[in-house]
Design an enzyme around this catalytic site. Structure first.
Site, mmCIF file in Angstrom:
data_model
loop_
_atom_site.group_PDB
_atom_site.id
_atom_site.type_symbol
_atom_site.label_atom_id
_atom_site.label_comp_id
_atom_site.label_asym_id
_atom_site.label_seq_id
_atom_site.Cartn_x
_atom_site.Cartn_y
_atom_site.Cartn_z
ATOM 1 N N GLY A 33 100.868 25.749 74.513
ATOM 2 C CA GLY A 33 102.194 25.894 75.141
ATOM 3 C C GLY A 33 102.169 26.574 76.485
ATOM 4 C CE1 TYR A 162 90.437 15.773 76.873
ATOM 5 C CE2 TYR A 162 90.548 13.477 77.572
ATOM 6 C CZ TYR A 162 91.172 14.690 77.331
ATOM 7 O OH TYR A 162 92.521 14.815 77.545
ATOM 8 N N PRO A 189 99.413 9.866 77.448
ATOM 9 C CG PRO A 189 99.870 12.116 77.779
ATOM 10 C CD PRO A 189 99.086 11.177 76.904
ATOM 11 C CG ASP A 296 84.253 6.145 93.399
ATOM 12 O OD1 ASP A 296 84.761 7.097 94.022
ATOM 13 O OD2 ASP A 296 83.964 5.047 93.919
HETATM 14 P P1 NAP Z 1 95.866 22.788 80.152
HETATM 15 O O1 NAP Z 1 96.825 23.045 81.250
HETATM 16 O O2 NAP Z 1 94.413 23.005 80.412
HETATM 17 O O3 NAP Z 1 96.306 23.688 78.913
HETATM 18 C C1 NAP Z 1 95.524 23.731 77.771
HETATM 19 C C2 NAP Z 1 96.254 24.531 76.730
HETATM 20 O O4 NAP Z 1 95.455 24.538 75.544
HETATM 21 C C3 NAP Z 1 96.493 25.987 77.123
HETATM 22 O O5 NAP Z 1 97.736 26.410 76.623
HETATM 23 C C4 NAP Z 1 95.350 26.713 76.414
HETATM 24 O O6 NAP Z 1 95.671 28.052 76.088
HETATM 25 C C5 NAP Z 1 95.255 25.893 75.146
HETATM 26 N N1 NAP Z 1 93.953 25.994 74.497
HETATM 27 C C6 NAP Z 1 92.748 25.593 74.984
HETATM 28 N N2 NAP Z 1 91.764 25.886 74.114
HETATM 29 C C7 NAP Z 1 92.367 26.453 73.030
HETATM 30 C C8 NAP Z 1 91.907 26.978 71.818
HETATM 31 N N3 NAP Z 1 90.598 26.959 71.498
HETATM 32 N N4 NAP Z 1 92.810 27.491 70.948
HETATM 33 C C9 NAP Z 1 94.121 27.517 71.247
HETATM 34 N N5 NAP Z 1 94.628 27.026 72.383
HETATM 35 C C10 NAP Z 1 93.761 26.520 73.286
HETATM 36 O O7 NAP Z 1 96.003 21.329 79.590
HETATM 37 P P2 NAP Z 1 97.172 20.247 79.816
HETATM 38 O O8 NAP Z 1 96.817 19.486 81.040
HETATM 39 O O9 NAP Z 1 98.501 20.898 79.668
HETATM 40 O O10 NAP Z 1 96.893 19.280 78.580
HETATM 41 C C11 NAP Z 1 97.730 19.266 77.445
HETATM 42 C C12 NAP Z 1 97.354 18.066 76.605
HETATM 43 O O11 NAP Z 1 97.552 16.881 77.365
HETATM 44 C C13 NAP Z 1 95.892 18.064 76.171
HETATM 45 O O12 NAP Z 1 95.807 17.658 74.835
HETATM 46 C C14 NAP Z 1 95.245 17.046 77.102
HETATM 47 O O13 NAP Z 1 94.121 16.460 76.513
HETATM 48 C C15 NAP Z 1 96.379 16.073 77.303
HETATM 49 N N6 NAP Z 1 96.316 15.272 78.537
HETATM 50 C C16 NAP Z 1 96.228 15.892 79.756
HETATM 51 C C17 NAP Z 1 96.158 15.115 80.899
HETATM 52 C C18 NAP Z 1 96.058 15.728 82.271
HETATM 53 O O14 NAP Z 1 95.913 14.971 83.249
HETATM 54 N N7 NAP Z 1 96.139 17.048 82.405
HETATM 55 C C19 NAP Z 1 96.200 13.702 80.804
HETATM 56 C C20 NAP Z 1 96.321 13.121 79.544
HETATM 57 C C21 NAP Z 1 96.383 13.925 78.414
HETATM 58 P P3 NAP Z 1 95.448 29.251 77.181
HETATM 59 O O15 NAP Z 1 96.501 29.070 78.243
HETATM 60 O O16 NAP Z 1 95.655 30.499 76.406
HETATM 61 O O17 NAP Z 1 94.058 29.075 77.703
HETATM 62 P P1 GDP Z 2 89.804 10.982 85.698
HETATM 63 O O1 GDP Z 2 91.078 10.335 86.091
HETATM 64 O O2 GDP Z 2 89.702 11.238 84.229
HETATM 65 O O3 GDP Z 2 88.606 10.253 86.224
HETATM 66 O O4 GDP Z 2 89.738 12.460 86.308
HETATM 67 P P2 GDP Z 2 90.155 13.151 87.668
HETATM 68 O O5 GDP Z 2 91.570 13.560 87.629
HETATM 69 O O6 GDP Z 2 89.138 14.233 87.842
HETATM 70 O O7 GDP Z 2 90.027 12.064 88.840
HETATM 71 C C1 GDP Z 2 88.762 11.639 89.262
HETATM 72 C C2 GDP Z 2 88.844 10.705 90.449
HETATM 73 O O8 GDP Z 2 89.323 11.405 91.616
HETATM 74 C C3 GDP Z 2 87.452 10.194 90.812
HETATM 75 O O9 GDP Z 2 87.571 8.914 91.416
HETATM 76 C C4 GDP Z 2 86.996 11.229 91.839
HETATM 77 O O10 GDP Z 2 85.972 10.723 92.680
HETATM 78 C C5 GDP Z 2 88.288 11.444 92.603
HETATM 79 N N1 GDP Z 2 88.393 12.729 93.312
HETATM 80 C C6 GDP Z 2 88.502 12.875 94.659
HETATM 81 N N2 GDP Z 2 88.559 14.172 94.993
HETATM 82 C C7 GDP Z 2 88.509 14.878 93.827
HETATM 83 C C8 GDP Z 2 88.576 16.268 93.525
HETATM 84 O O11 GDP Z 2 88.678 17.138 94.370
HETATM 85 N N3 GDP Z 2 88.534 16.606 92.203
HETATM 86 C C9 GDP Z 2 88.422 15.677 91.212
HETATM 87 N N4 GDP Z 2 88.411 16.078 89.935
HETATM 88 N N5 GDP Z 2 88.340 14.345 91.463
HETATM 89 C C10 GDP Z 2 88.395 13.957 92.753
#
Ligand code: NAP
Ligand code: GDP
Length: 340
Positions: A33, A162, A189, A296
């Site tokens: 959260g 992952y 998402p 990439d």
């Molecule tokens: P985030 O900002 O990195 O936040 C991760 C959260 O998980 C934090 O609240 C963290 O707690 C908690 N957490 C991590 N390890 C834990 C553990 N061992 N026990 C309890 N809590 C733990 O991640 P997010 O981007 O919000 O992602 C949320 C969800 O969306 C994830 O399931 C992720 O896989 C999914 N998702 C994300 C993206 C993206 O682009 N970010 C895309 C698709 C799906 P603390 O704050 O205390 O560290």
């Molecule tokens: P993905 O969508 O799961 O591949 O993860 P990312 O959000 O890390 O995006 C990766 C893509 O962005 C790749 O094509 C990288 O080469 C490009 N990229 C360009 N600049 C950056 C950077 O500063 N950080 C990251 N993480 N990716 C970058």
């Protein structure tokens, strides 16, 4: 091992939760959260004027319970006795962190997910909405990707740890339904961004990484280094839009089958277009360099939002440039406290 007394407590909790479910009361526990998506859900609820009548929301951080530990997981379920769970907690990172930590992503997320889902089941939680990601789909595929294709081939090798851990949530959900009739589901998402993201350059995703890199390049008068060719394509979803959809899924969506939460295929952009949007939002005037020695990753993972559109034909997404501007403004205003 649990003692008879502990089983009694679990059974009592499950009975109380079932009673509350019958009265329509919802106590929603959000794991993860404090992260990007969790904070956005909190904001969307505040914007709605707070929790609806009959709803109570609890947002957990890893400090409340390390969900890799089964005893801590049970203790936090015992403490809050949720009727509903939004399960966001995960080890999360961008392409480059994934490439070097596949084993940790696999094991940590597998443990977290098994602990949360099994404990939810034992405590009689009525509904769990977990979070997958479009990067879990097969690398070699036809486009657009849809919800039926999760297990149709190996994921991209950069983040297989992952991806497989996340795919297993779908296996959990289908098995809990078949064996126990549980309505546990998942959303899928695309790339998320917004306030409270992880802006760490090495570990984070592309947009928060580029925002911090641009901010530093602006401050120090250096060039902006974009990694890779800039050609790969992504569908980005603003965390506030995703949060509105998450709340809808929790309240209204009744399938066990997952649902993709994404902008349309026509809204997919290249990494170069994404970098240009950040440059514009931060009014960066310096040189932009593409470092082609860096990976990439997956070229694209274009997903269909047709299923979402069938349910919510009128849902409006925040325009990409507006959402980027809001995120950049948040980062600049919160530079001292932002995760980086
Ligand atoms: P985030 O900002 O990195 O936040 C991760 C959260 O998980 C934090 O609240 C963290 O707690 C908690 N957490 C991590 N390890 C834990 C553990 N061992 N026990 C309890 N809590 C733990 O991640 P997010 O981007 O919000 O992602 C949320 C969800 O969306 C994830 O399931 C992720 O896989 C999914 N998702 C994300 C993206 C993206 O682009 N970010 C895309 C698709 C799906 P603390 O704050 O205390 O560290
Ligand atoms: P993905 O969508 O799961 O591949 O993860 P990312 O959000 O890390 O995006 C990766 C893509 O962005 C790749 O094509 C990288 O080469 C490009 N990229 C360009 N600049 C950056 C950077 O500063 N950080 C990251 N993480 N990716 C970058």
């Amino acid at each position: 091992m649990r003692t008879t007394g502990q089983y009694d407590i679990v059974l009592l909790s499950a009975w109380i939760i079932a009673m509350e479910g019958d009265t329509g009361k919802m106590r929603v526990m959000v794991t993860g959260g404090t992260g990007l998506v969790g904070k956005a859900i909190e904001k969307v609820l505040q914007d709605e004027g707070g929790a609806r009548e009959g709803e109570e929301w609890i947002f957990l951080s890893s400090k409340d319970a390390n969900l890799m530990d089964v005893a801590e997981t049970r203790a936090v379920f015992q403490k809050h006795r949720p009727t509903h769970v939004i399960h966001l907690a995960a080890m999360v990172g961008g392409l480059f962190k994934n490439m070097t930590h596949n084993l940790s992503f696999w094991r940590n997320n597998l443990h977290i997910n098994d602990n949360v889902l099994q404990t939810a089941h034992e405590f009689g939680v009525l509904k769990v909405v977990s979070c997958l990601s479009t990067c879990i789909f097969p690398d070699k595929t036809t486009y657009p990707i849809d919800e039926t294709m999760i297990h149709s081939g190996p994921p991209h090798e950069s983040n297989f740890g992952y991806a497989y851990a996340k795919r297993m949530i779908d296996v959990h959900n289908r098995a809990y339904f078949k064996q126990y009739g549980r309505k546990y589901t998942a959303v899928i998402p695309t790339n998320v961004f917004g306030p409270h993201d992880n802006f760490n350059i090495e570990d984070g995703h592309v947009l928060p990484g580029l925002i911090q890199k641009t901010y530093i390049a602006q401050r120090e008068g250096t060039s902006l280094q974009v990694w890779g060719s800039g050609r790969p394509r992504r569908q980005f979803i603003y965390s506030h839009d995703l949060a509105r959809l998450f709340v809808w899924v929790l309240r209204e969506y009744n399938e066990v089958e997952p649902i993709i939460l994404s902008v349309g295929e026509e809204d997919e952009v290249s990494i170069k277009e994404a970098a240009d949007a950040v440059v514009e939002a931060l009014e960066f005037k310096g040189e932009v360099v593409y470092d082609k020695s860096k990976a990439d990753g997956q070229f694209k993972k274009t997903a269909s939002n047709a299923k979402l559109r069938k349910y919510l034909p009128d849902f409006t997404f925040t325009p990409f440039h507006k959402a980027i501007k809001e995120t950049c403004d948040w980062f600049v205003a919160n530079y001292d406290i932002a995760r980086k």
